[in-house]
Design an enzyme around this catalytic site. Structure first.
Site, PDB file in Angstrom:
ATOM      1  N   ARG A 183       3.963  -5.342 -12.344  1.00 55.21           N
ATOM      2  CA  ARG A 183       5.120  -4.449 -12.387  1.00 55.21           C
ATOM      3  C   ARG A 183       6.396  -5.263 -12.180  1.00 55.21           C
ATOM      4  O   ARG A 183       6.666  -5.738 -11.080  1.00 55.21           O
ATOM      5  CB  ARG A 183       5.027  -3.352 -11.319  1.00 55.21           C
ATOM      6  CG  ARG A 183       6.273  -2.452 -11.317  1.00 55.21           C
ATOM      7  CD  ARG A 183       6.056  -1.105 -10.643  1.00 55.21           C
ATOM      8  NE  ARG A 183       5.882  -1.194  -9.211  1.00 55.21           N
ATOM      9  CZ  ARG A 183       5.879  -0.132  -8.387  1.00 55.21           C
ATOM     10  NH1 ARG A 183       6.042   1.086  -8.886  1.00 55.21           N
ATOM     11  NH2 ARG A 183       5.686  -0.288  -7.093  1.00 55.21           N
ATOM     12  N   ASP A 239       7.032   1.596   1.307  1.00 54.85           N
ATOM     13  CA  ASP A 239       7.693   0.636   0.429  1.00 54.85           C
ATOM     14  C   ASP A 239       9.068   1.185   0.095  1.00 54.85           C
ATOM     15  O   ASP A 239       9.533   2.146   0.712  1.00 54.85           O
ATOM     16  CB  ASP A 239       6.853   0.331  -0.805  1.00 54.85           C
ATOM     17  CG  ASP A 239       6.678   1.532  -1.740  1.00 54.85           C
ATOM     18  OD1 ASP A 239       7.286   2.601  -1.485  1.00 54.85           O
ATOM     19  OD2 ASP A 239       5.938   1.399  -2.729  1.00 54.85           O
TER      20      ASP A 239
END
Length: 538
Positions: A168, A448
């Site tokens: 990603r 996160d």
């Protein structure tokens, strides 16, 4: 230490930071390759970001997102995406995490079907982290990655036993400040994806393993089309066949939920699935409706996937993907195993099990976990209900989702604990991020950037609720949600955190408190927490 390195005399590429040995990862030819991507696509990237801002201004003025009239022919058309490669047919359990060498080894060895190596929400983009991550992936793909620490040695299992790698890159909104092309920062997305492909594309293609990417934060089909142009250019420059690079797109913004068919169509030669990026999606919902006093969400713990607006988003994604021959991937359960408290751990695992059962029953083709210990549980749930490699045959013809289904908020309350938890998560995550750690366990959840953004945007919206002409919000005990409440929470936080041993980013707590205080008092909601924070690292 800083240095200025040129790709070639006159090529206009400079690197503003230096680490020993980085020239091996960034030779002149690689920098020239990246510079070409920047020069070809930076103008269109800026146009897409400008379109985002204009769209948000319309939402702020009262407009509502909706399905596009100009693309109805795409939604109504009879088409499918390109066939899925064999390596990505069975994705029932995927593990995600940052790109440090230990994580790369453990994730590839974890027993998951796939590993999403994350340069985005779980990696703080220090120059060291980025280059270490790129080198770790390059070495792992070559089969030579080894990591030693604390007297332990970590090595990769045989390749046939490893998870399939997906990477990603960072989103279109982020710059890479350490690489300048003609005096301008290169797009972080181009740096991450371009450098990875430059070093690894041919090796992965030779193994029938990609390259494979997860594309984050898209808001429109035009942004997907930009990725298509970029990836096609990378393939052409590296001599790869068109469509060699495959992608999965995270549907993690509210505008993108209204353009899922269009995003699949824009990438139809290479896309293999969409993913319910639930945490960023909730963050995007709050940000999109930041000025809508009738769409304020309750505290994060009450905003679950069982809520009607989130269930509608998940089921529409499944229906759309399966109609087009693509995988519909489920989202992340943020729970992590709890040691030392058997009852709490049992309850946490029960929540994970229920979440994965909901996903597989609804028709998802796979799911995400944040911790290796959750892989057997997720696999058990999917194996019991999904005997084949996927369930794209589940058409979900029963699903009918309207605009209002996707935007009607859930109802609930805000408790004192919920308010203070948002403050603590923001401060602790931001402090850790400034110290170079982008993935932090807090209260038995893996936080996160996406989950921290929920906390941050909720605080701003709750505190600015009166801007919509309504009375200020109150906690469930009647206490007004105002800046006095925020100040008390911030004042009391350092003493509470000081009592916690080995707190990630402990040296940055005061800095993080100051940043959160400024961000919540600001008249305009900052688009992303990581944008101002990025200027404070390295």
């Amino acid at each position: 230490m800083s240095a200025v390195l040129q790709a070639r005399p006159g090529q206009g590429v400079v690197i503003t930071h230096h680490l020993p040995g980085q020239e091996r990862l960034l030779p002149a030819a690689a920098l020239e390759f990246l510079a070409d991507l920047h020069r070809r696509f930076e103008g269109e990237r800026q146009a897409r970001l400008s379109a985002r801002r204009a769209r948000q201004q319309a939402f702020d003025a009262g407009a509502l997102p909706d399905f596009r009239a100009d693309t109805a022919h795409i939604r109504q058309g009879d088409w499918t995406v390109a066939p899925t490669p064999a390596a990505l047919l069975d994705r029932r359990v995927e593990i995600t995490g940052p790109v440090d060498p230990k994580m790369v080894i453990n994730a590839l060895n974890s027993g998951a079907n796939c590993y999403m190596a994350d340069f985005e929400d779980s990696t703080a983009p220090t120059w060291s982290n980025l280059l270490t991550g790129q080198q770790a992936l390059r070495t792992a793909i070559a089969g030579a990655l080894v990591f030693e620490a604390g007297g332990k040695r970590y090595e990769l299992r045989p390749e046939r036993e490893q998870a399939v790698l997906l990477v990603r890159p960072r989103g279109w909104h982020l710059d890479e400040k350490h690489v300048l092309v003609d005096g301008a920062r290169i797009a972080a997305a181009l740096f991450d994806a371009g450098l990875f492909c430059y070093h690894n594309a041919h090796v992965l293609a030779g193994k029938a393993r990609g390259p494979y990417f997860y594309l984050p934060k898209l808001q429109s089909m035009e942004e997907a089309a930009l990725w298509e142009q970029v990836l096609a250019a990378i393939e052409a420059a590296l001599g790869l066949p068109h469509g060699q690079i495959k992608v999965t797109v995270l549907i993690e913004t509210l505008p993108a939920a209204f353009e899922m068919d269009e995003i699949l169509h824009a990438l139809k030669d290479r896309i293999v699935g969409l993913n319910c990026g639930r945490w960023d999606y909730i963050f995007s919902y709050i940000k999109t409706f930041r000025r809508h006093s009738d769409k304020v969400l309750p505290e994060r713990g009450q905003v679950t996937m069982a809520q009607p607006f989130l269930r509608a988003y998940s089921e529409l994604l499944i229906q759309t993907c399966h109609r087009r021959g693509a995988h519909a991937m489920g989202g992340m359960a943020a729970q992590i195993p709890i040691s030392g408290d058997a009852d709490a751990n049992t309850a946490a695992l029960a929540r994970v099990r229920a979440d994965k059962l909901r996903e597989v029953t609804a028709g998802h083709d796979g799911t995400w976990v944040a911790h290796p210990a959750l892989i057997p549980l997720a696999r058990e749930v999917f194996d019991a209900r999904m005997p084949g490699p996927h369930q794209r045959q589940v058409a979900r013809a029963d699903v009918s989702v309207s605009r209002d289904d996707l935007i009607t908020p859930s109802r609930g309350t805000i408790s004192r604990q919920g308010f203070e938890n948002n403050v603590e998560v923001c401060v602790r995550y931001l402090a850790a991020w400034l110290a170079g750690n982008g993935c932090v366990p807090i209260h038995h959840l893996m936080e996160d950037a996406a989950t921290a953004e929920i906390a941050r945007t909720q605080l701003w919206q709750w505190l600015h609720f009166a801007d919509g002409g309504s009375e200020p919000l109150s906690l469930d005990d009647g206490t007004p949600v105002d800046f006095v409440l925020l100040e008390r929470a911030l004042i009391g936080l350092p003493a509470r955190l000081a009592a916690q041993p080995n707190l990630p980013g402990a040296g940055h707590v005061s800095e993080a408190i100051g940043m959160l205080d400024r961000l919540t008092h600001a008249e305009e909601l900052a688009e992303f927490l990581t944008l101002p924070a990025y200027e404070r690292i390295d």
